[in-house]
Design a protein around this motif. Structure first.
Motif, PDB file in Angstrom:
ATOM      1  N   PRO A  75       1.027  -1.504  -0.066  1.00 56.25           N
ATOM      2  CA  PRO A  75       0.189   0.192  -0.031  1.00 56.25           C
ATOM      3  C   PRO A  75       1.137   1.273  -0.454  1.00 56.25           C
ATOM      4  CG  PRO A  75      -0.086  -0.947   1.655  1.00 56.25           C
ATOM      5  CD  PRO A  75       0.572  -1.995   1.249  1.00 56.25           C
ATOM      6  N   PRO A  76       0.160   1.939  -0.210  1.00 58.52           N
ATOM      7  CA  PRO A  76       0.998   3.639  -0.754  1.00 58.52           C
ATOM      8  C   PRO A  76       1.176   4.083   1.007  1.00 58.52           C
ATOM      9  CG  PRO A  76      -0.936   3.878  -1.360  1.00 58.52           C
ATOM     10  CD  PRO A  76      -1.052   2.415  -1.267  1.00 58.52           C
ATOM     11  N   LEU A  77       0.285   3.525   2.020  1.00 61.24           N
ATOM     12  CA  LEU A  77       1.040   4.307   3.329  1.00 61.24           C
ATOM     13  C   LEU A  77       2.641   4.101   3.393  1.00 61.24           C
ATOM     14  CD1 LEU A  77      -0.100   6.242   4.720  1.00 61.24           C
ATOM     15  CD2 LEU A  77      -0.891   3.633   6.014  1.00 61.24           C
ATOM     16  N   ALA A  78       3.227   3.265   3.778  1.00 65.96           N
ATOM     17  CA  ALA A  78       4.725   2.660   3.803  1.00 65.96           C
ATOM     18  C   ALA A  78       5.571   3.854   3.299  1.00 65.96           C
ATOM     19  CB  ALA A  78       5.050   1.716   3.052  1.00 65.96           C
ATOM     20  N   GLU A  79       5.667   4.188   2.351  1.00 66.00           N
ATOM     21  CA  GLU A  79       6.209   5.412   1.481  1.00 66.00           C
ATOM     22  C   GLU A  79       5.746   6.521   2.363  1.00 66.00           C
ATOM     23  OE1 GLU A  79       8.764   5.547  -0.366  1.00 66.00           O
ATOM     24  OE2 GLU A  79       8.787   3.472  -0.946  1.00 66.00           O
ATOM     25  N   VAL A  80       4.823   7.530   2.419  1.00 72.13           N
ATOM     26  CA  VAL A  80       4.514   8.254   3.139  1.00 72.13           C
ATOM     27  C   VAL A  80       5.176   8.073   4.502  1.00 72.13           C
ATOM     28  CG1 VAL A  80       2.440   9.307   3.945  1.00 72.13           C
ATOM     29  CG2 VAL A  80       2.049   8.550   1.798  1.00 72.13           C
ATOM     30  N   PHE A  81       4.735   7.026   4.912  1.00 74.72           N
ATOM     31  CA  PHE A  81       5.486   7.195   6.433  1.00 74.72           C
ATOM     32  C   PHE A  81       6.745   7.473   6.572  1.00 74.72           C
ATOM     33  CE2 PHE A  81       6.967   3.866   9.137  1.00 74.72           C
ATOM     34  CZ  PHE A  81       6.767   4.748  11.011  1.00 74.72           C
ATOM     35  N   ALA A  82       7.646   6.903   5.866  1.00 70.20           N
ATOM     36  CA  ALA A  82       8.686   7.076   5.741  1.00 70.20           C
ATOM     37  C   ALA A  82       8.994   8.480   5.341  1.00 70.20           C
ATOM     38  CB  ALA A  82       9.377   6.423   4.708  1.00 70.20           C
ATOM     39  N   ARG A  83       8.938   9.029   4.516  1.00 68.44           N
ATOM     40  CA  ARG A  83       9.274  10.184   4.065  1.00 68.44           C
ATOM     41  C   ARG A  83       8.560  10.928   5.203  1.00 68.44           C
ATOM     42  NH1 ARG A  83       7.027   9.758  -0.535  1.00 68.44           N
ATOM     43  NH2 ARG A  83       4.571  10.795   0.152  1.00 68.44           N
ATOM     44  N   ARG A  84       7.243  11.570   6.197  1.00 67.72           N
ATOM     45  CA  ARG A  84       7.100  11.819   7.126  1.00 67.72           C
ATOM     46  C   ARG A  84       8.163  12.068   8.648  1.00 67.72           C
ATOM     47  NH1 ARG A  84       3.178  14.734   8.290  1.00 67.72           N
ATOM     48  NH2 ARG A  84       1.961  15.250  10.766  1.00 67.72           N
ATOM     49  N   MET A  85       8.557  10.741   8.539  1.00 62.45           N
ATOM     50  CA  MET A  85       9.049  10.642   9.566  1.00 62.45           C
ATOM     51  C   MET A  85      10.874  10.876   9.454  1.00 62.45           C
ATOM     52  SD  MET A  85       7.953   8.578  12.563  1.00 62.45           S
ATOM     53  CE  MET A  85       6.235   9.423  11.543  1.00 62.45           C
ATOM     54  N   ALA A  86      11.228  11.217   8.067  1.00 65.84           N
ATOM     55  CA  ALA A  86      12.348  11.725   7.714  1.00 65.84           C
ATOM     56  C   ALA A  86      12.286  12.564   7.658  1.00 65.84           C
ATOM     57  CB  ALA A  86      13.040  11.174   6.414  1.00 65.84           C
ATOM     58  N   GLU A  87      11.519  13.841   7.181  1.00 69.10           N
ATOM     59  CA  GLU A  87      10.921  15.045   7.367  1.00 69.10           C
ATOM     60  C   GLU A  87      10.616  15.373   8.574  1.00 69.10           C
ATOM     61  OE1 GLU A  87       7.959  15.676   4.771  1.00 69.10           O
ATOM     62  OE2 GLU A  87       9.205  15.162   2.970  1.00 69.10           O
ATOM     63  N   ARG A  88       9.928  14.650   9.005  1.00 61.42           N
ATOM     64  CA  ARG A  88       9.612  16.051  10.556  1.00 61.42           C
ATOM     65  C   ARG A  88      10.744  15.951  11.791  1.00 61.42           C
ATOM     66  NH1 ARG A  88       4.683  18.239  10.823  1.00 61.42           N
ATOM     67  NH2 ARG A  88       4.268  17.852  12.915  1.00 61.42           N
ATOM     68  N   TYR A  89      10.923  14.059  11.826  1.00 57.87           N
ATOM     69  CA  TYR A  89      11.706  13.173  13.139  1.00 57.87           C
ATOM     70  C   TYR A  89      13.532  12.656  12.715  1.00 57.87           C
ATOM     71  CZ  TYR A  89       7.216  13.926  14.879  1.00 57.87           C
ATOM     72  OH  TYR A  89       5.628  14.141  14.901  1.00 57.87           O
ATOM     73  N   ASP A  90      13.882  13.432  11.325  1.00 60.06           N
ATOM     74  CA  ASP A  90      14.746  12.845  10.730  1.00 60.06           C
ATOM     75  C   ASP A  90      15.412  11.127  11.381  1.00 60.06           C
ATOM     76  OD1 ASP A  90      17.953  13.264  10.327  1.00 60.06           O
ATOM     77  OD2 ASP A  90      18.453  14.033  12.712  1.00 60.06           O
ATOM     78  N   TRP A  91      14.381  10.624  11.136  1.00 59.02           N
ATOM     79  CA  TRP A  91      14.479   9.231  11.073  1.00 59.02           C
ATOM     80  C   TRP A  91      13.986   8.426   9.893  1.00 59.02           C
ATOM     81  CZ3 TRP A  91      10.129   5.397  12.680  1.00 59.02           C
ATOM     82  CH2 TRP A  91      10.781   4.496  12.759  1.00 59.02           C
ATOM     83  N   ALA A  92      15.536   7.384   8.968  1.00 61.79           N
ATOM     84  CA  ALA A  92      14.570   7.136   8.131  1.00 61.79           C
ATOM     85  C   ALA A  92      14.360   5.130   7.719  1.00 61.79           C
ATOM     86  CB  ALA A  92      16.245   7.404   7.034  1.00 61.79           C
ATOM     87  N   PRO A  93      12.877   5.305   8.034  1.00 60.86           N
ATOM     88  CA  PRO A  93      12.547   4.221   8.403  1.00 60.86           C
ATOM     89  C   PRO A  93      12.576   3.619   6.973  1.00 60.86           C
ATOM     90  CG  PRO A  93      10.960   5.394   8.819  1.00 60.86           C
ATOM     91  CD  PRO A  93      11.852   6.201   8.891  1.00 60.86           C
ATOM     92  N   ASP A  94      12.873   2.163   6.776  1.00 63.12           N
ATOM     93  CA  ASP A  94      12.722   1.312   5.950  1.00 63.12           C
ATOM     94  C   ASP A  94      11.695   0.882   5.161  1.00 63.12           C
ATOM     95  OD1 ASP A  94      12.972  -0.484   3.570  1.00 63.12           O
ATOM     96  OD2 ASP A  94      14.346  -1.282   4.201  1.00 63.12           O
ATOM     97  N   PRO A  95      11.218   1.739   4.586  1.00 67.05           N
ATOM     98  CA  PRO A  95       9.248   1.333   3.903  1.00 67.05           C
ATOM     99  C   PRO A  95       8.659  -0.013   3.026  1.00 67.05           C
ATOM    100  CG  PRO A  95      10.011   2.460   1.900  1.00 67.05           C
ATOM    101  CD  PRO A  95      11.231   2.726   2.928  1.00 67.05           C
TER     102      PRO A  95
END
Length: 397
Positions: A75-95
């Motif tokens: 689902p598209p949410l995995a990429e959205v989640f990863a991008r949001r974490m990187a932009e807001r919290y400086d964490w780059a989770p693997d989608p």
């Protein structure tokens, strides 16, 4: 949006109509009764963020409730989640390590089912979110409490409690809630690092609920636990959702990021539909919240902060016997009512004598007796009426 106004209240947070609120079929307003003001379950009273409303309308306008394109894929949410974490919290989770679910409780129960056995202890800060305590009871995973203790201006805890429990073999899992519910505490980097040191030393699994992250009030800053380093990330399951910050618990959509490789393999070995599939509307609402609704989020956070400060003033003026430590995040106030000397639990007293519904402190486990949780995510006028009713009830005993 008929509930919005121009000027200083563009999203209608302070112009809520009682008839609109009481028309809701959701549990917050429906269950307590027509004469009771609800300030209990963690729903906000506000209209949806306009981009979320538009996204839901667009799906319905298209009649687009068939099988989604991602039904058999990612689902598209995995990429959205990863991008949001990187932009807001400086964490780059693997989608690729993320998976969508209906609810955060579902994820917690899934992880405990796959990684623990009946009788295994689970550490957590107390008081804590009642459904987590209910889950541990239902699954026979004995809670290992780490008490939250009152401190100057807030709350603290003894990190040695977790170390002792891990050393003694009383737990192999930590259920971490950050920001913490019900105290509203945002754990600092130093506190999280102390927890991480114990986790790595004793090879603990951490299941961390971060669903209130977007509601941290500056200067407090949410720090994803898994962002503390590779050794921490590979032991951490991170749970996130837009449902709390964007007021849409009913869309039933959450995401889990699975850091431990062995857990990912175990999860992948399960039947792919065993844990359900998120619906089209939940996915559309969450994507819109996380990609297009940050202006609304900034507005709601400012309103909640103003309400938090208003609540502190009202309590100090009208209910000085109630101790209140302003939360660093969330829209939940953890009220110490013990000095009121009530004959009944505070929730029962305020329900029957004030017509105000709060959440019972004992439901939050050890440390909850004599407390009540108040939800201040409403208009300033309704919040004022809630405290007025409580104050009149106490004075009229």
């Amino acid at each position: 949006m008929r509930h919005q106004e121009s000027g200083g209240d563009p999203y209608g947070f302070n112009s809520l109509r009682m008839d609109w609120l009481r028309s809701k079929a959701s549990v917050k307003w429906h269950r307590p009764g027509a004469d009771v003001l609800p300030a209990w379950i963690a729903d906000m009273d506000f209209p949806l963020a306009p981009p979320v409303r538009a996204a839901l309308d667009a799906v319905l306008d298209r009649g687009d409730l068939g099988y989604p394109e991602w039904f058999d894929g990612t689902p598209p949410l995995a990429e959205v989640f990863a991008r949001r974490m990187a932009e807001r919290y400086d964490w780059a989770p693997d989608p690729a390590h993320a998976r969508t679910f209906d609810d955060l409780i579902q994820i917690v129960q899934l992880v405990l089912h796959l990684t623990t056995a009946p009788g295994d202890g689970v550490a957590l800060h107390v008081p804590n979110y009642p459904p987590f305590l209910q889950t541990l009871d239902e699954m026979n995973r004995p809670p290992v409490p780490i008490p939250m203790e009152p401190a100057a201006g807030g709350w603290t805890f003894d990190p040695g409690r977790l170390a002792d429990a891990a050393t003694e073999g009383r737990c192999r899992t930590l259920l971490l809630v950050n920001p913490q519910n019900p105290t509203g505490r945002v754990f600092t980097r130093s506190e999280l690092a102390g927890i991480a040191e114990v986790v790595v030393e004793h090879d603990l699994l951490v299941v961390v609920d971060e669903v209130h992250a977007d509601l941290a009030y500056p200067p407090n800053q949410h720090i994803p636990f898994a962002s503390l380093g590779p050794e921490v990330a590979e032991r951490t399951v991170t749970i996130s959702s837009a449902t709390k910050a964007f007021n849409m618990a009913g869309v039933r959509c959450a995401i889990g990021h699975f850091g431990p490789p062995t857990l990912r393999a175990t999860l992948a070995a399960q039947p792919k539909d065993l844990f359900g599939v998120v619906g089209v509307l939940g996915m559309a609402a969450t994507v819109a919240a996380w990609t297009d609704s940050d202006d609304w989020l900034a507005g709601v956070r400012a309103h909640l902060r103003a309400n938090r400060d208003l609540l502190a003033e009202l309590l100090a003026d009208q209910l000085p016997g109630v101790r209140f430590r302003s939360p660093e995040a969330t829209y939940l106030a953890w009220l110490d009512c013990r000095e009121l000397g009530l004959a009944a639990e505070p929730v029962e007293f305020f329900r029957t004598r004030a017509g105000v519904e709060l959440s019972p402190g004992p439901d939050f486990g050890p440390g909850g007796a004599g407390y009540a949780r108040l939800n201040f995510a409403t208009s300033a006028g309704i919040l004022t009426e809630i405290v007025d009713r409580m104050s009149r009830a106490v004075r009229g005993r």
